[in-house]
Design a protein around this motif. Structure first.
Motif, short mmCIF file in Angstrom:
data_model
loop_
_atom_site.label_atom_id
_atom_site.label_comp_id
_atom_site.label_asym_id
_atom_site.label_seq_id
_atom_site.Cartn_x
_atom_site.Cartn_y
_atom_site.Cartn_z
N THR A 2 0.83 -1.18 0.00
CA THR A 2 0.00 0.00 0.00
C THR A 2 0.88 1.25 0.00
O THR A 2 2.08 1.20 0.28
N ASN A 3 0.22 2.39 -0.27
CA ASN A 3 0.96 3.66 -0.24
C ASN A 3 1.54 3.93 1.14
O ASN A 3 2.64 4.44 1.27
N ALA A 4 0.78 3.55 2.17
CA ALA A 4 1.26 3.77 3.55
C ALA A 4 2.49 2.91 3.83
O ALA A 4 3.45 3.37 4.45
N GLN A 5 2.46 1.67 3.36
CA GLN A 5 3.60 0.80 3.57
C GLN A 5 4.82 1.31 2.79
O GLN A 5 5.94 1.27 3.28
N ALA A 6 4.58 1.75 1.55
CA ALA A 6 5.68 2.28 0.75
C ALA A 6 6.27 3.51 1.41
O ALA A 6 7.50 3.68 1.44
N SER A 7 5.41 4.36 1.96
CA SER A 7 5.91 5.55 2.64
C SER A 7 6.73 5.17 3.86
O SER A 7 7.79 5.74 4.13
N GLU A 8 6.22 4.16 4.61
CA GLU A 8 6.95 3.71 5.79
C GLU A 8 8.30 3.14 5.38
O GLU A 8 9.32 3.39 6.01
N ALA A 9 8.32 2.33 4.29
CA ALA A 9 9.55 1.69 3.85
C ALA A 9 10.57 2.72 3.40
O ALA A 9 11.77 2.50 3.55
N ARG A 10 10.06 3.83 2.80
CA ARG A 10 10.98 4.83 2.29
C ARG A 10 11.33 5.88 3.33
O ARG A 10 12.09 6.80 3.06
N PRO A 16 18.05 -0.32 4.23
CA PRO A 16 18.61 -1.68 4.28
C PRO A 16 19.62 -1.88 5.40
O PRO A 16 19.66 -2.93 6.03
N ALA A 17 20.46 -0.86 5.65
CA ALA A 17 21.47 -0.99 6.70
C ALA A 17 20.83 -1.17 8.07
O ALA A 17 21.31 -1.95 8.90
N ALA A 18 19.72 -0.46 8.31
CA ALA A 18 19.02 -0.59 9.59
C ALA A 18 18.39 -1.98 9.72
O ALA A 18 18.38 -2.56 10.81
N VAL A 19 17.88 -2.50 8.62
CA VAL A 19 17.30 -3.85 8.64
C VAL A 19 18.39 -4.88 8.97
O VAL A 19 18.18 -5.76 9.81
N ILE A 20 19.53 -4.77 8.33
CA ILE A 20 20.62 -5.74 8.56
C ILE A 20 21.17 -5.60 9.97
O ILE A 20 21.48 -6.60 10.62
N THR A 37 12.35 -12.85 8.61
CA THR A 37 12.00 -11.47 8.27
C THR A 37 10.91 -10.95 9.20
O THR A 37 10.88 -9.76 9.53
N ARG A 38 10.01 -11.82 9.64
CA ARG A 38 8.97 -11.39 10.57
C ARG A 38 9.57 -10.98 11.91
O ARG A 38 9.16 -9.97 12.51
N ALA A 39 10.55 -11.76 12.39
CA ALA A 39 11.20 -11.41 13.66
C ALA A 39 11.93 -10.08 13.55
O ALA A 39 11.94 -9.28 14.48
N LEU A 44 11.95 -4.12 14.64
CA LEU A 44 11.95 -2.74 14.15
C LEU A 44 10.61 -2.04 14.36
O LEU A 44 10.52 -0.82 14.17
N GLY A 45 9.57 -2.81 14.71
CA GLY A 45 8.26 -2.21 14.91
C GLY A 45 7.59 -1.80 13.61
O GLY A 45 6.86 -0.80 13.56
N VAL A 46 7.82 -2.61 12.56
CA VAL A 46 7.22 -2.32 11.25
C VAL A 46 6.55 -3.58 10.72
O VAL A 46 6.67 -4.66 11.29
N ARG A 47 5.85 -3.44 9.60
CA ARG A 47 5.24 -4.60 8.96
C ARG A 47 6.32 -5.45 8.30
O ARG A 47 7.37 -4.94 7.88
N MET A 48 6.05 -6.74 8.15
CA MET A 48 7.02 -7.61 7.48
C MET A 48 7.25 -7.17 6.04
O MET A 48 8.37 -7.24 5.53
N ASN A 49 6.19 -6.69 5.36
CA ASN A 49 6.35 -6.22 3.99
C ASN A 49 7.32 -5.04 3.90
O ASN A 49 7.97 -4.85 2.86
#
Length: 207
Positions: A2-10, A16-20, A37-39, A44-49
């Motif tokens: 969704t647009n909200a998820q894309a906004s959150e991801a961006r 990527p560095a924070a995810v790793i 990836t779910r863990a 991180l307090g975000v959706r798995m997507n």
């Protein structure tokens, strides 16, 4: 997505560095088997997507984690003599693997061609070429050092959970396994460092 998820991801707080980085924290806390990836998303307090937006798949996440671990080996201040350089690189590689819970198992399970991994491999191959090895021998000796270090370090990290010498003492019989029984004292959990140096010397011994 969704647009909200894309906004959150961006968003500025996640990349990527924070995810790793979060994935490596989870690795240290819970081990490789518990990593998903779910863990990481929960950490991180975000959706798995959102996590998948940055790393695409779990396999890709593991590749990037492995590259980050190898990057911790460091390439600064290497000695000029080629054989000393090879030894220092191999020791740093082992130390980087040991610096992360299940670090060797993580790297063994990937086939990454990422920046840190390529720079480390280039430094190791370059040192061997400087020592006069042929291109084939430099490549194959690099693989030998890497595989040896990974295998021994993976065993060392497993032994930290259940000492190998204890298991062998229970299973090895002086009657059924006479040769192995004779050398049990040299396979204790305290000898991994010495075994590493012995194996490295054997690999680099003049042919």
């Amino acid at each position: 997505m969704t647009n909200a998820q894309a906004s959150e991801a961006r968003g500025p707080r996640l990349d990527p560095a924070a995810v790793i980085s979060a994935a490596l924290e989870l690795l240290d806390e819970k081990g490789l088997d518990a990593l998903s990836t779910r863990a990481v998303a929960d950490r991180l307090g975000v959706r798995m997507n959102t996590v998948l937006w940055h790393v695409k798949t779990k396999a890709r996440m593991l590749e990037l984690m492995a590259d980050a671990v190898i990057g911790e080996a460091g390439l600064d201040g290497l000695p000029a003599p080629w054989q000393d350089r090879v030894r220092v690189l191999a020791r740093r590689f082992r130390r980087a693997l040991l610096g992360r819970r299940d670090g060797a198992a993580l790297v063994v399970g990937t086939h990454t061609a990422e920046p840190h991994t390529l720079r480390f491999a280039d430094a190791l191959v370059g040192a061997l070429l400087d020592g006069g090895l042929s291109e084939r021998d430099a490549a194959w000796t690099t693989w030998t050092i890497v595989y040896f270090t990974l295998g021994l370090t993976q065993e060392e990290q497993a032994a930290a959970r259940e000492p190998l010498d204890g298991r062998l003492a229970r299973e090895v019989s002086g009657t059924a396994h006479p040769a192995l029984h004779r050398v049990l004292g040299h396979l204790d959990a305290e000898s991994f460092g010495e075994r590493f140096e012995f194996g490295l010397s054997a690999i680099l011994a003049p042919r």
